[in-house]
Enzyme design. Structure first.
Site, short mmCIF file in Angstrom:
data_model
loop_
_atom_site.label_atom_id
_atom_site.label_comp_id
_atom_site.label_asym_id
_atom_site.label_seq_id
_atom_site.Cartn_x
_atom_site.Cartn_y
_atom_site.Cartn_z
N LYS A 13 22.73 -13.24 9.63
CA LYS A 13 22.34 -12.00 8.40
C LYS A 13 21.55 -11.41 8.57
O LYS A 13 19.82 -12.31 8.95
CB LYS A 13 22.97 -12.37 7.30
CG LYS A 13 22.20 -13.93 7.18
CD LYS A 13 22.13 -14.76 5.26
CE LYS A 13 21.61 -15.62 5.06
NZ LYS A 13 21.94 -16.42 3.95
N TYR A 44 -9.75 -2.00 1.11
CA TYR A 44 -9.27 -1.61 0.67
C TYR A 44 -10.04 -2.55 -1.06
O TYR A 44 -9.96 -3.60 -0.81
CB TYR A 44 -8.45 -1.14 -0.69
CG TYR A 44 -7.62 -0.32 0.76
CD1 TYR A 44 -7.81 1.57 0.66
CD2 TYR A 44 -6.55 -0.55 1.07
CE1 TYR A 44 -7.83 2.20 0.37
CE2 TYR A 44 -5.67 0.57 2.15
CZ TYR A 44 -6.33 2.39 1.49
OH TYR A 44 -5.92 3.21 2.47
#
EC number: 5.1.1.1
Length: 368
Positions: A38, A264
């Protein structure tokens, strides 16, 4: 191995083979092996991983959702595929692609029987999940008679397996709880089987269960994280090989002065004259913002370089003041020596989260 020339996830088939054989060696010859693939095979490449495991003659596969199973079928996987968390809306798709659903409560059981009848199915293989303590999905022991009565009233389905899920099989402090789960499942299975005229497979163990509770291997085991190189303990990790190496390169080097800022929101302020390297990988690639501001690191020429400032969408900046390196040099985020487990520990999380976070835009490359 060749040096990285771009951001890339290298996946080692030989390591996958090693891990499969190591886990398989802990089983009795009659015990089947189900490979859990998965979440893109835990952040790798589900289709290619499954093809290699099918070549190794694994007995079963498991995925979380129907779409994952469909992708495997379209890639040529022919082994049985268990869908661990099917949604009712996808039941016709499950039948179309010969997938096998886990049925875990009365609602999904009745819905699947209805769809199977509509699709004129006979003895369609399904799996019945019981809850023994994880308290996530599953029937209760008190539901056994209800399930049996439903089975007797239809020929559309047949029970391929009965299973449950261990909650803390990696934790020695929870051994009593795990032993009680094993006992509870065996009681449920015995009651269930006594009311059937055939014997479904019984399975309970995940990777840690395979390693720590051989008495609970039963007819089949389900291994996920162990296949990818992590044994949930430092001792077992010694015998497993991480199959993936996440690498990148230095795009640019900057020299900055005291009190200059990086990134940032000017989140990092240089304390002295420093050098920084910009690397083309960011939170859109799976390097979460929680790794910024000197909480995470990469490896450059064998040395740790702290991630400074905020992680950008497509880039990170790291401190290379004390590292001898140049633009174009390889950068390692994790590999067989600098493991995802180590990075996870520094963030108080688990290897699963680190490796499954790698974006699908990161190029995958398979090596032997």
């Amino acid at each position: 191995m060749p040096k990285a020339q771009e951001t890339i996830l290298e996946i080692d088939r030989s390591a996958l083979t090693h891990n499969y054989n190591y886990l398989k060696s802990k089983l009795q010859s009659k015990t089947k092996f189900l490979a859990v693939v998965k979440a893109f095979a835990y952040g790798n490449d589900a289709e290619k991983i499954a093809k290699h495991l099918q070549w190794l003659n694994v007995d079963y596969f498991a995925v979380a959702y129907t779409s994952e199973g469909v992708a495997l079928r379209e890639a040529g996987i022919t082994k049985p595929i268990l869908v661990l968390h099917p949604q009712i809306v996808n039941f016709k798709t499950i039948i179309k692609h010969c997938l096998e659903p886990s049925l875990y409560n009365t609602n999904v059981l009745n819905a699947f029987i209805t769809v199977a009848n509509e699709e004129a199915q006979t003895n369609y293989p399904v799996h019945i999940k019981f809850n023994t303590g994880l308290n996530r999905l599953g029937f209760w022991e008190s539901d056994v008679d209800y399930i049996i009565n439903k089975l007797k009233a239809t020929s559309s389905i047949v029970i391929t397996s009965i299973f449950s899920h261990l909650a803390a099989s990696e934790d020695a402090n929870e051994a009593d709880f795990t032993v009680n789960q094993i006992k509870s499942f065996k009681v449920i299975a015995t009651e269930f089987l006594s009311k059937l005229d055939y014997k479904p497979l019984l399975h309970l163990c995940n990777t840690s269960g395979v390693i720590n509770y051989p008495e609970a291997h039963l007819d089949m085991v389900r291994c996920g994280i162990g296949l990818y190189g992590f044994g949930n303990s430092a001792n077992e990790d010694k015998y497993l090989k991480p199959i993936a190496s996440l690498k990148s390169i230095i795009s640019q080097i900057h020299k900055i002065e005291p009190n200059e800022t990086v990134g940032y929101n000017r989140a990092y302020v240089a304390k002295t004259y420093e050098k920084t390297a910009t690397i083309p990988i960011g939170h859109a690639d799976g390097i979460g913002r929680h790794l910024g501001n000197e909480k995470g690191y990469v490896i450059i020429n064998g040395q740790k370089a702290s991630i400074i400032g905020n992680v950008c969408m497509d880039m990170i900046m790291v401190n290379i003041t004390t590292i001898n390196c140049k633009e174009g040099d390889e950068v390692i985020i994790f590999d067989g020596n600098n493991k995802a487990t180590d990075l996870a520990t520094s963030l108080n999380t688990i290897s699963y989260e680190i490796i499954t976070s790698i974006s699908q835009r990161v190029k995958r490359s398979f090596i032997e």
